[in-house]
Design an enzyme around this catalytic site. Structure first.
Site, mmCIF file in Angstrom:
data_model
loop_
_atom_site.group_PDB
_atom_site.id
_atom_site.type_symbol
_atom_site.label_atom_id
_atom_site.label_comp_id
_atom_site.label_asym_id
_atom_site.label_seq_id
_atom_site.Cartn_x
_atom_site.Cartn_y
_atom_site.Cartn_z
ATOM 1 N N SER A 206 -6.964 -6.351 -19.480
ATOM 2 C CA SER A 206 -7.547 -5.708 -20.294
ATOM 3 C C SER A 206 -9.261 -5.649 -20.199
ATOM 4 O O SER A 206 -9.349 -5.648 -19.057
ATOM 5 C CB SER A 206 -7.470 -6.421 -21.886
ATOM 6 N N ASN A 207 -9.848 -5.149 -21.215
ATOM 7 C CA ASN A 207 -11.353 -4.978 -20.759
ATOM 8 C C ASN A 207 -12.261 -5.371 -22.184
ATOM 9 O O ASN A 207 -11.424 -5.644 -23.183
ATOM 10 C CB ASN A 207 -11.487 -3.534 -20.690
ATOM 11 N N HIS A 208 -13.341 -5.254 -21.968
ATOM 12 C CA HIS A 208 -14.133 -5.683 -23.103
ATOM 13 C C HIS A 208 -14.520 -4.895 -24.224
ATOM 14 O O HIS A 208 -15.240 -5.204 -25.079
ATOM 15 C CB HIS A 208 -15.696 -6.115 -22.590
#
Ligand code: CTP
Length: 395
Positions: A206-208
């Site tokens: 995923s990402n932030h």
């Protein structure tokens, strides 16, 4: 005309303060809900008793009282509009420079709502470069400046600097609310948050992204009267109650949900940080640890924005984001062109206070017509309002 609108009126120390008695009566006649903050100096020109009697509510003036403190953050969030009338050059200077030494300036700094300012002062003070500089600064901060009238001034001189008449201020407030419903009748689809791409039932890529910018856009669009569809990846954040929320996990889910809805939308804003790659194989059971290296083969996801660009209908407005860490403008313009968007909003992770997880943002908007606009560093809520105003102004 103002039924149900919550107006926070700030009165500062100018002779024109006496006119707020008329202003309050007119606002109440229009059925606005009012709260009033007076500075210490305002009380020299109009009594708190007069104001509270007319407003039908207690006047607030102190940040701290014996019994406690006035919650400036709550006041700023209560209001639909903050109106400072009259605004002295001293208060204008404090607002422009972010000073915070009384309840009014504290509420201004923590306000999530738009702000309107009606200056009042002598002509020399009004025309002084310092005041004009402060006024310009407030405009950059997206404050609505009402300008001044010409006529007799308290000094006995005649010239510009008189506060707008209460009738004019009420007209401006009504106009403001009419304009603020600029998306009424429009359907707006906004994507927000990250996507998560499973590796197995336990792990994912995923990402932030926090989803805050997309949700702020959904809230602002809703306030502007739009019917909002929020397609949202996993994000731990409160969503606007009026929006139709569609929760998704993966880029493929987001693609499917967006495509289902896109044909009926007037505006589509892709604020989500969509994964560009997803594991080719997803383990149906937890993949067990081994002593050797582990390589995960990734395949590209579909580019939702680019597909929307291909399918774009006439009169549909397509907006993408570009999150960059270098060559920002060049990459943003390439995305605008390649994905056939009408606007690209650039976020640079190199800008302090911008990007993932923060409550503030600094963005630039590039239009397909070559237009370009830099926004100041401000809360994501104010950035969202600024973006939607900009888009609707240009169309
Ligand atoms: N986007 C999308 N579908 C994807 C990837 C991105 O719709 N599979 C959208 C994003 O929501 C955003 C825009 O495309 O509005 C640009 O996303 P960004 O991550 O900045 O760029 P990418 O196109 O992914 O390119 P790169 O990673 O090379 O910068």
């Amino acid at each position: 005309m103002l039924k149900g609108k919550r107006i926070l009126l700030g009165i500062t120390g100018s002779i024109a303060a006496y006119k707020t008695a008329y202003l309050i009566r007119m606002l109440r006649k229009e059925e606005a809900e009012i709260k009033v903050i007076m500075t210490k100096d305002a009380a020299h020109f109009i009594s708190a008793l007069t104001v509270s009697t007319l407003a039908g509510t207690q006047v607030l003036s102190q940040l701290y009282e014996e019994e406690g403190w006035a919650n400036h953050a709550v006041l700023g969030r209560w209001a639909d509009l903050m109106v400072i009338a009259p605004a002295t050059c001293n208060t204008i200077s404090k607002l422009a420079n972010g000073q915070c030494d009384n309840l009014l300036t504290a509420v201004y700094l923590s306000s999530a709502c738009p702000v309107m300012v009606a200056p009042a002062m002598d002509e020399d003070m009004w025309l002084h470069p310092a005041t004009q500089r402060n006024v310009e600064m407030l405009k950059t901060d997206r404050v609505t400046l009402l300008g001044v009238n010409v006529g007799e001034l308290a000094s006995g001189l005649s010239g510009s600097g008189r506060m707008k008449e209460p009738e004019e201020i009420v007209e401006a407030i009504i106009g403001f609310f009419k304009r603020s419903k600029r998306l009424s009748g429009k359907k707006v689809l906004i994507t927000a948050g990250p996507t998560i791409e499973p590796i197995d039932p336990v792990r994912y890529i995923s990402n932030h992204s926090s989803g805050k910018m997309g949700v702020a856009l959904a809230r602002a669009a809703s306030t502007m009267g739009a019917e909002v569809y929020l397609v949202m990846g996993p994000a731990n954040i409160m969503v606007p109650p009026e929006a139709h929320v569609i929760n998704v996990q993966t880029a493929a889910d987001m693609y499917a949900e967006v495509m289902k809805k896109s044909g009926a939308m007037d505006y589509i804003i892709m604020a989500a940080a969509v994964a560009d790659y997803t594991p080719e194989m997803v383990g149906s059971d937890k993949i067990k640890k081994k002593d050797t290296e582990w390589e995960i083969k990734l395949k590209p996801t579909q580019d939702i924005l680019a597909e929307l660009g291909k399918r774009k209908k006439e009169n549909q407005v397509l907006v993408g984001f570009a999150l960059e860490t270098k060559n920002e403008k060049e990459y943003a313009l390439a995305k605008l062109r390649d994905k056939k968007a009408d606007f690209i909003i650039l976020n640079s992770l190199r800008e302090k206070g911008a990007g993932f997880q923060t409550d503030t943002n600094k963005v630039y908007i590039f239009g397909r017509d070559g237009s370009e606009r830099e926004f100041p560093l401000q809360t994501k809520e104010m950035t969202a309002i600024g973006i939607l105003n900009y888009l609707t102004d240009r169309l």
